[in-house]
Design a protein around this motif. Structure first.
Motif, short mmCIF file in Angstrom:
data_model
loop_
_atom_site.label_atom_id
_atom_site.label_comp_id
_atom_site.label_asym_id
_atom_site.label_seq_id
_atom_site.Cartn_x
_atom_site.Cartn_y
_atom_site.Cartn_z
N LYS A 44 0.85 -1.19 0.00
CA LYS A 44 0.00 0.00 0.00
C LYS A 44 0.88 1.24 0.00
O LYS A 44 1.93 1.28 0.64
CB LYS A 44 -0.90 0.00 1.22
CG LYS A 44 -1.87 -1.16 1.19
CD LYS A 44 -2.80 -1.14 2.33
CE LYS A 44 -3.78 -2.28 2.11
NZ LYS A 44 -4.30 -2.85 3.29
N GLU A 45 0.44 2.23 -0.70
CA GLU A 45 1.20 3.47 -0.78
C GLU A 45 1.07 4.22 0.55
O GLU A 45 -0.01 4.32 1.12
CB GLU A 45 0.68 4.33 -1.93
CG GLU A 45 0.94 3.70 -3.29
CD GLU A 45 0.42 4.54 -4.43
OE1 GLU A 45 0.28 5.76 -4.26
OE2 GLU A 45 0.15 3.96 -5.49
N VAL A 46 2.20 4.71 1.01
CA VAL A 46 2.23 5.42 2.29
C VAL A 46 2.24 6.91 2.00
O VAL A 46 3.05 7.40 1.22
CB VAL A 46 3.49 5.02 3.08
CG1 VAL A 46 3.53 5.73 4.41
CG2 VAL A 46 3.53 3.51 3.28
N SER A 47 1.35 7.61 2.64
CA SER A 47 1.25 9.05 2.41
C SER A 47 2.36 9.77 3.17
O SER A 47 3.00 9.21 4.06
CB SER A 47 -0.11 9.57 2.85
OG SER A 47 -0.21 9.49 4.26
N GLU A 48 2.59 11.01 2.83
CA GLU A 48 3.61 11.82 3.48
C GLU A 48 3.31 11.97 4.98
O GLU A 48 4.21 11.94 5.80
CB GLU A 48 3.69 13.21 2.84
CG GLU A 48 4.56 13.31 1.62
CD GLU A 48 6.00 12.84 1.85
OE1 GLU A 48 6.66 13.28 2.82
OE2 GLU A 48 6.45 12.01 1.05
N ALA A 49 2.04 12.14 5.30
CA ALA A 49 1.65 12.30 6.70
C ALA A 49 1.99 11.04 7.51
O ALA A 49 2.48 11.13 8.64
CB ALA A 49 0.16 12.60 6.81
N GLU A 50 1.74 9.88 6.90
CA GLU A 50 2.06 8.62 7.58
C GLU A 50 3.57 8.47 7.75
O GLU A 50 4.05 7.98 8.77
CB GLU A 50 1.48 7.44 6.82
CG GLU A 50 -0.03 7.36 6.89
CD GLU A 50 -0.61 6.30 5.99
OE1 GLU A 50 0.05 5.91 4.99
OE2 GLU A 50 -1.73 5.84 6.26
N LYS A 51 4.34 8.88 6.74
CA LYS A 51 5.79 8.82 6.82
C LYS A 51 6.30 9.74 7.94
O LYS A 51 7.18 9.35 8.72
CB LYS A 51 6.43 9.24 5.49
CG LYS A 51 6.29 8.21 4.40
CD LYS A 51 6.94 8.72 3.12
CE LYS A 51 6.68 7.77 1.96
NZ LYS A 51 7.24 8.28 0.71
N MET A 53 4.62 10.72 10.56
CA MET A 53 4.17 10.16 11.83
C MET A 53 5.10 9.01 12.26
O MET A 53 5.50 8.94 13.43
CB MET A 53 2.74 9.64 11.72
CG MET A 53 2.23 9.07 13.01
SD MET A 53 2.07 10.33 14.25
CE MET A 53 0.34 10.44 14.34
N ALA A 54 5.48 8.17 11.33
CA ALA A 54 6.39 7.07 11.64
C ALA A 54 7.76 7.59 12.07
O ALA A 54 8.37 7.07 13.01
CB ALA A 54 6.53 6.14 10.43
N GLN A 57 7.43 8.90 15.61
CA GLN A 57 7.35 7.81 16.56
C GLN A 57 8.73 7.20 16.80
O GLN A 57 9.10 6.89 17.94
CB GLN A 57 6.38 6.74 16.08
CG GLN A 57 4.93 7.13 16.22
CD GLN A 57 3.98 6.09 15.66
OE1 GLN A 57 4.36 5.25 14.85
NE2 GLN A 57 2.73 6.15 16.10
#
Length: 142
Positions: A44-51, A53-54, A57
């Motif tokens: 699944k493609e990971v959005s910039e926001a998810e990147k 956030m990771a 973390q």
């Protein structure tokens, strides 16, 4: 006599199109089904926001590890400690504390020469005055 059937150009084009579509569906159905089946494994493609956030973390976890090591006086080991959860961190800290304590004990001061108790002090601890006087005179005459 057989009747002659006539078709318009439109009807022929439509029939030809239908035949082509039927043929394509028959040929492509297994391919499409296989493709659809394989799509479930596509990452699944990971959005910039998810990147972001990771990354945040991970940064927070690294700070927590660093703080835990500092609390236990083990901050010099921060570059070699790689843990992924709280249980591993606790285990590593306990192991490192044990190791450091063993090192402290083994590298601590160990006197080379132990002072032997003199004859005079041995007699003194026993409150033997004759022995104390004899040890003093023995030194004079030796």
């Amino acid at each position: 006599m057989a009747e002659e059937i006539t078709y318009t150009q439109e009807q022929l084009n439509e029939a030809l199109e239908t035949a082509k579509n039927d043929w394509k569906e028959q040929e492509l159905n297994p391919i499409v089904a296989e493709r659809d089946d394989l799509l479930q494994y596509k990452p699944k493609e990971v959005s910039e926001a998810e990147k972001l956030m990771a990354a945040k973390q991970e940064e927070l976890w690294n700070k927590e590890v660093s703080l835990s090591l500092k609390e236990n006086g083990l901050e010099s080991f921060a570059s070699i400690v790689k843990v992924s959860n709280e249980e591993e961190l606790t285990g590593v800290i306990e192991t490192l504390n044990t190791f450091v304590n063993e090192l402290k004990v083994s590298m601590g001061y160990v006197p080379n020469d132990h002072n032997k108790q003199s004859e005079y002090s041995a007699f003194e601890s026993k409150k033997d005055t004759k022995g104390m006087i004899a040890s003093k005179f023995s030194k004079l005459f030796n």
